[in-house]
Design a protein around this motif. Structure first.
Motif, mmCIF file in Angstrom:
data_model
loop_
_atom_site.group_PDB
_atom_site.id
_atom_site.type_symbol
_atom_site.label_atom_id
_atom_site.label_comp_id
_atom_site.label_asym_id
_atom_site.label_seq_id
_atom_site.Cartn_x
_atom_site.Cartn_y
_atom_site.Cartn_z
ATOM 1 N N UNK A 190 0.809 -1.205 0.000
ATOM 2 C CA UNK A 190 0.000 0.000 0.000
ATOM 3 C C UNK A 190 0.857 1.277 0.000
ATOM 4 N N UNK A 203 7.969 15.472 5.379
ATOM 5 C CA UNK A 203 7.082 15.044 4.300
ATOM 6 C C UNK A 203 7.363 15.658 2.930
ATOM 7 N N UNK A 207 8.847 14.826 -0.369
ATOM 8 C CA UNK A 207 9.221 13.547 -0.960
ATOM 9 C C UNK A 207 10.624 13.539 -1.545
ATOM 10 N N UNK A 233 9.792 6.362 9.644
ATOM 11 C CA UNK A 233 9.598 5.745 10.953
ATOM 12 C C UNK A 233 9.159 6.798 11.963
ATOM 13 N N UNK A 234 9.780 7.963 11.898
ATOM 14 C CA UNK A 234 9.424 9.027 12.842
ATOM 15 C C UNK A 234 7.987 9.483 12.628
ATOM 16 N N UNK A 235 7.575 9.574 11.354
ATOM 17 C CA UNK A 235 6.216 10.016 11.056
ATOM 18 C C UNK A 235 5.195 9.065 11.682
ATOM 19 N N UNK A 242 2.673 9.684 15.132
ATOM 20 C CA UNK A 242 1.224 9.570 15.060
ATOM 21 C C UNK A 242 0.725 8.382 15.873
ATOM 22 N N UNK A 273 1.568 5.330 16.077
ATOM 23 C CA UNK A 273 1.453 3.993 15.481
ATOM 24 C C UNK A 273 2.804 3.325 15.615
ATOM 25 N N UNK A 274 3.027 2.744 16.784
ATOM 26 C CA UNK A 274 4.354 2.229 17.065
ATOM 27 C C UNK A 274 4.650 0.954 16.288
ATOM 28 N N UNK A 304 5.791 1.936 12.821
ATOM 29 C CA UNK A 304 7.066 2.635 13.008
ATOM 30 C C UNK A 304 8.183 1.626 13.240
ATOM 31 N N UNK A 305 7.887 0.613 14.070
ATOM 32 C CA UNK A 305 8.896 -0.408 14.332
ATOM 33 C C UNK A 305 9.209 -1.177 13.064
ATOM 34 N N UNK A 333 11.550 0.714 11.096
ATOM 35 C CA UNK A 333 12.872 0.681 11.725
ATOM 36 C C UNK A 333 13.559 -0.647 11.482
ATOM 37 N N UNK A 343 14.874 -0.669 8.037
ATOM 38 C CA UNK A 343 16.067 0.164 7.976
ATOM 39 C C UNK A 343 17.239 -0.567 8.608
#
Lengths: 350, 432
Positions: A100, A273, A275, A284-286, A290, A292-293, A296-297, A300, A303
Motif C-alpha cells: 500500500x 514530508x 518527498x 519511521x518518525x512520522x 502519530x 502507530x508504534x 514505526x517499528x 525501523x 532500515x
C-alpha cells in the motif's frame, strides 16, 4: 606475535576459539589449560560489557521486532475512544509498507541510498584533501585544523537551521549564484541543498580520522621514495593511500552507517514530508509521532536490515577492519605484518 | 574463512543495532485501566502544570499568585521545549507510561480530539467553566464528541495586514473584503512608482502546519469545508475548488510571489515588514513587531477576505486539559478554573498579548487602546472555522499539506489535488 594473539582472540570470542586449535600443534597441554583458564577470566571480565550491550542493544532490538508485529490501536466508533490494546497483525505492517505505502517506501529508500552514496563519496574526497592539508607543516596550521573541524563540532540540528538561512529564498546561496532557486521546495535542488549541508558538516570527520592515519606513517618511507625519485602523485598513490586505507575505510563505514540513518538534516533544512528528501528514518518518525508504534517499528526493522546488509557488505568486500587485531585469521595476520615494510621494499627495489 | 564471516557479521551487527534504538520506545498491550467520561475529581495536594517554554515571562507570576493563595496545593511548572511537536511527543510519552508526573496540560487546540479519544485526558464538568461568556468557536476547539475535554485558555485567529499608506495613495479607502477586491486594490497600488516591485499578497505556504491553516481558510472562505464536525471529509466540492484555485491562480499570476511557497510565519512577516508585500495573512503577534519595523504606522488589520465577502480564519490557541493519570484532580480542576478565569485572561492579554477566549475583553476600551486590532480579531475568531477536529490529526494535516502543496507548485491540478485529498481523508476516516 602469533602466540600472544591467540588468547586475546579467545578471550573475546570464546566460541570461536576452538577453530584456531589446529594452528598451534606444538603447544603443550599445560599451555592450553592456562589459556582456557584465562579465557574464563576474560569472559568474566567482559560480561558486564555484554550485559550492558544486551540491555541497550539486544533488548530494544528484540522489542522493536516484536512491536512491529502489532498494528495501530483502533477507534471504537460508538464510544469515540481508542481501544486499549494493539491488535496482533503478524506481518501485515510489512506487507502494507511494501504494498500500500510502497511508493513512499521505495522513494525514501532510494533517497536514503542516493544521499549515502553521494555524500560519502564527496566526503571521502574532500576529507582526504582536508587531512592532507592538515598534515602539512606550515605556519598557522593550528588555525587551519581548528577551522576545518568547526563544522563537525556544530550539532546537526543547528547546522540545519544555519543552512536553512543560507538556502532561504533571499539567502546567501541565491545571492551568490545570482539566480533565485527555491531550495526548500520539492525537486532535485532540495536534494542538492541537503547534500551540500551534509558534506560541509561531515567531511571533517573523515578528515580527522584520515589525519590520524596519516600521522602514523613513518617518514622514512617518504624519504626512501624521494631518493628513488618518486613524484608526489606517485607517493600519494603508492604510499599514502595504501597505508591510510584502514583508517579511511573505518571512517567511510561510520559515515555510511550515519548517512543511512539520516534524519535531522533533511527534516530541519527542507522540512517533513517533502518527498524529494524523505529518508527511511523520517518515515519511521512520522509513524511513531502519530502513535502507530507497530508500523514505526516495522520501518525501523527494515532500515535496520538495510544498514546491517550494507555494513556486512562493507566489512566483507572492502575488509574494513573494525575490531583491530581481535581474532584475526592467519592469512590476514600475515598480510598485516607485511603491510608496513611492503611499500618500502617495493620502492627500494623499483 | 568461517571466523572471518563471523567477524564480519559481528562487526556489522553491532553497528546496525545502533540504528534500531530509534524506535524502541513503543508500548504494547495496555491492561485497560478503564477511564470513562465522567470522572470524580478527588484528591488535593501539589500538582504540576505542563507547557512549552514561557517566552513572555508572564506564567510564573500567575503561578506564584496561586501558590500564595494555596500553600498546600502548590503548582510546579514543568517546562517543555518551544517546539509544538516536541511538546506533544513528551505529553504522549507521559500518557503512554501512565505517569502521574503531569497534571494539567497546555494543549494546542488541534490536539484535543486525539488526546480525548486516547483517554489521555479527562472529560471536564462543563458547568464549572463559564463557557457561555466565551466566543463559541473557541469553546468548540475544547470539545470532542460533544463532551468538554479542555478549558479554553487562549485563542488566535488570522487577520489581513495591509499597507494603509499605499492604499490611501492609490485612492482606496476601505480594506478589501473579497479576494477580487484585494486583487483589484493590488493592481491600483502597483501603478504607484514606489510599489512597482512589490508583490500583492502572501500567507504561509511552505509545506508545514501553516499550509493546512491557509488551505483550510481558503476553502472555508469560499464556502467549502474540509471536514465536518465529526471529522467526515467533504473537500471534493466546487466551493473547495474555488478556494484552492484562489491560492493556485495567485501563485501562477504572481499575486503571491513565487517564493511564497517557502514562507512560514516569520518569512512572510519579514517580507511584509521589508516592504515586499501589500497584503499579508498572519497572526496577531505580528502587530506589535511590525510597529518596531520600517513600516511602523503604515499598516492596519482587517478581517480575512473571502470569495463573496469576509472569509473565515482557522483557529489557533491553547486549552488546558487534565491528564487522566494525574493525582490530586480536585486541586487540578480548581487550578484550571483559576487559570482560565476572565481575570487571568485579562492579565495574559495585557502582559503577553495572548488573545483571550472571553467575549467581553475584546470590547474593553482600555484594552482596545492598547491593542487596536482587538475588534478585528474578535470578528475573525467569531467567523472562524476550527481546523479538522479528528483523532488522527497528524495524518489529516499531512494529507492536506501533501495535496495542497502539489497544487500550489503546479505538479497537480487543483481538481486532481482535491480529488486525491478527499480519497485520502475518506480512507483515514473509514479506518478510524
Amino acid at each position: 606475535m602469533a602466540d600472544t594473539k591467540t588468547p586475546a582472540g579467545r578471550a573475546v570470542h570464546p566460541a570461536v576459539g576452538s577453530s584456531s586449535g589446529p594452528l598451534n600443534r606444538r603447544r603443550t597441554r599445560k599451555q592450553v589449560r592456562a589459556t582456557a583458564g584465562s579465557g574464563r577470566m576474560a569472559a568474566l571480565l567482559v560480561s558486564p560489557t555484554l550485559l550492558v550491550l544486551t540491555i541497550v542493544v539486544l533488548y530494544p532490538t528484540l522489542m522493536a521486532l516484536n512491536e512491529s508485529l502489532y498494528g495501530a490501536k483502533g477507534l471504537d466508533p460508538k464510544t469515540g475512544f481508542i481501544s486499549d490494546t494493539e491488535p496482533f497483525v503478524g506481518l501485515r505492517n510489512y506487507a502494507d509498507i511494501l504494498g500500500q505505502a510502497g511508493e513512499r517506501f521505495w522513494n525514501a529508500f532510494w533517497n536514503t541510498t542516493f544521499f549515502t552514496v553521494v555524500t560519502v563519496a564527496l566526503e571521502t574526497l574532500i576529507g582526504v584533501a582536508m587531512a592532507l592539508i592538515m598534515h602539512k607543516a606550515f605556519r598557522g596550521r593550528g588555525l587551519v585544523r581548528a577551522g576545518i573541524l568547526v563544522p563537525w563540532a556544530v550539532p546537526t540540528a543547528i547546522s540545519g537551521l544555519l543552512w536553512r538561512w543560507i538556502f532561504n529564498s533571499d539567502g546567501i546561496a541565491n545571492a551568490l549564484i545570482g539566480h533565485q532557486v527555491l531550495w526548500t521546495t520539492e525537486g532535485f535542488h532540495a536534494k542538492v541543498a541537503v547534500i551540500v549541508a551534509e558534506v560541509w558538516k561531515t567531511a571533517p570527520f573523515i578528515g580527522l580520522l584520515v589525519l590520524a592515519g596519516l600521522q602514523v606513517i613513518p617518514k622514512e618511507v617518504y624519504e626512501a621514495a624521494r631518493i628513488d625519485g618518486a613524484s608526489a602523485p606517485r607517493q600519494f598513490w603508492h604510499i599514502t593511500l595504501p597505508l591510510v586505507k584502514p583508517a579511511l575505510l573505518v571512517a567511510m563505514l561510520f559515515r555510511c552507517m550515519d548517512a543511512l540513518r539520516m534524519f535531522d538534516l533533511p527534516y530541519i533544512l527542507i522540512g517533513a514530508q517533502k518527498h524529494s528528501v524523505e529518508t527511511l528514518s523520517m518515515l519511521a518518525q512520522h509513524e511513531a509521532s502519530n502513535v502507530r508504534f507497530g508500523p514505526a517499528s516495522a520501518y525501523s526493522v527494515l532500515l535496520f536490515l538495510y544498514v546491517f546488509l550494507i555494513a556486512l557488505t562493507f566489512v566483507r568486500l572492502l575488509g574494513a577492519d573494525l575490531i583491530g587485531d581481535v581474532g584475526a585469521d592467519t592469512r590476514k595476520r600475515k598480510g598485516r605484518r607485511l603491510r608496513i615494510p611492503a611499500p618500502r621494499r617495493k620502492e627500494v627495489t623499483a | 574463512m568461517k571466523t572471518r564471516i563471523t567477524r564480519a557479521f559481528q562487526c556489522s551487527a553491532v553497528l546496525a543495532a545502533a540504528g534500531l534504538l530509534l524506535s524502541a520506545c513503543g508500548s504494547s498491550g495496555d491492561d485497560g485501566s478503564g477511564q470513562t467520561g465522567a470522572t470524580s475529581f478527588e484528591g488535593r495536594g501539589p500538582i504540576t502544570f505542563v507547557a512549552g517554554k514561557d517566552t513572555t515571562g508572564t506564567l510564573q507570576p500567575l503561578l506564584d499568585r496561586w501558590n500564595k493563595l494555596h500553600p498546600k496545593e502548590k503548582v510546579t511548572f514543568i517546562q517543555l521545549p518551544t517546539d509544538a511537536d516536541a511538546q506533544r511527543q513528551q505529553m504522549i510519552q507521559n500518557a503512554e507510561t501512565k505517569s502521574d508526573a503531569y497534571t494539567v496540560l497546555y494543549l494546542d487546540v488541534v490536539w484535543t480530539s486525539e488526546f480525548a479519544a486516547h483517554r489521555w485526558i479527562d472529560q471536564l464538568p462543563e458547568k464549572q467553566f463559564p463557557l457561555d461568556k466565551m466566543l463559541k468557536p473557541v469553546v468548540e476547539t475544547a470539545k470532542y464528541r460533544d463532551g468538554l475535554y479542555a478549558a479554553p485558555s487562549t485563542s488566535d485567529g488570522g487577520m489581513l495586514y495591509y499597507r494603509t499608506d499605499l492604499l490611501k495613495k492609490a485612492g482606496i479607502t476601505q480594506p478589501p473584503a473579497t479576494w477580487a477586491e484585494m486583487k483589484s486594490a493590488c493592481a491600483k497600488v502597483k501603478k504607484l512608482p514606489e510599489a512597482k516591485d512589490m508583490s500583492c499578497y502572501a500567507g504561509q505556504f511552505q509545506k508545514y502546519e501553516g499550509l493546512t491553516v491557509n488551505f483550510s481558510e481558503a476553502v472555508n472562505s469560499a464556502g467549502g469545508t474540509v471536514t465536518d464536525a465529526n471529522g467526515k471529509p467533504d473537500v471534493d466540492t466546487a466551493e473547495a475548488k474555488k478556494g484552492l484555485d484562489f491560492l493556485v491562480d495567485s501563485v501562477k499570476d504572481g499575486t503571491i510571489p513565487k517564493e511564497g511557497i517557502t514562507y512560514q510565519e516569520e518569512d512572510s512577516r519579514q517580507a511584509f515588514q521589508s516592504g515586499k508585500l501589500v497584503f499579508l495573512r498572519n497572526w496577531p503577534y505580528v502587530y506589535s513587531l511590525a510597529g518596531k519595523s520600517e513600516i511602523a504606522g503604515k499598516y492596519a488589520v482587517a478581517p480575512l477576505p473571502g470569495l463573496n465577502g469576509p472569509g473565515s480564519s482557522s483557529l489557533g490557541g491553547h486549552n488546558l486539559a487534565l491528564s487522566s493519570f494525574a493525582k490530586n484532580k480536585a486541586t487540578a480542576v480548581d487550578f484550571m478554573k483559576f487559570y482560565t478565569s476572565e481575570e487571568s485572561a485579562n492579565y495574559f492579554l495585557k502582559e503577553a498579548a495572548l488573545a483571550p477566549p472571553y467575549t467581553a475583553l475584546y470590547d474593553d476600551q482600555a484594552l482596545v487602546k492598547q491593542y487596536p486590532y482587538l475588534p478585528v480579531l474578535k470578528e475573525s475568531i467569531l467567523r472562524a472555522v476550527p481546523r479538522p477536529r479528528v483523532v488522527q490529526y497528524g495524518d489529516v494535516t499531512a494529507a492536506i499539506q501533501q495535496e495542497a502543496y502539489a497544487a500550489l507548485n503546479g505538479s497537480k491540478s487543483s481538481a486532481q489535488a482535491l480529488k486525491n485529498l478527499q480519497k485520502d481523508l475518506q480512507q483515514k476516516y473509514a479506518a478510524q
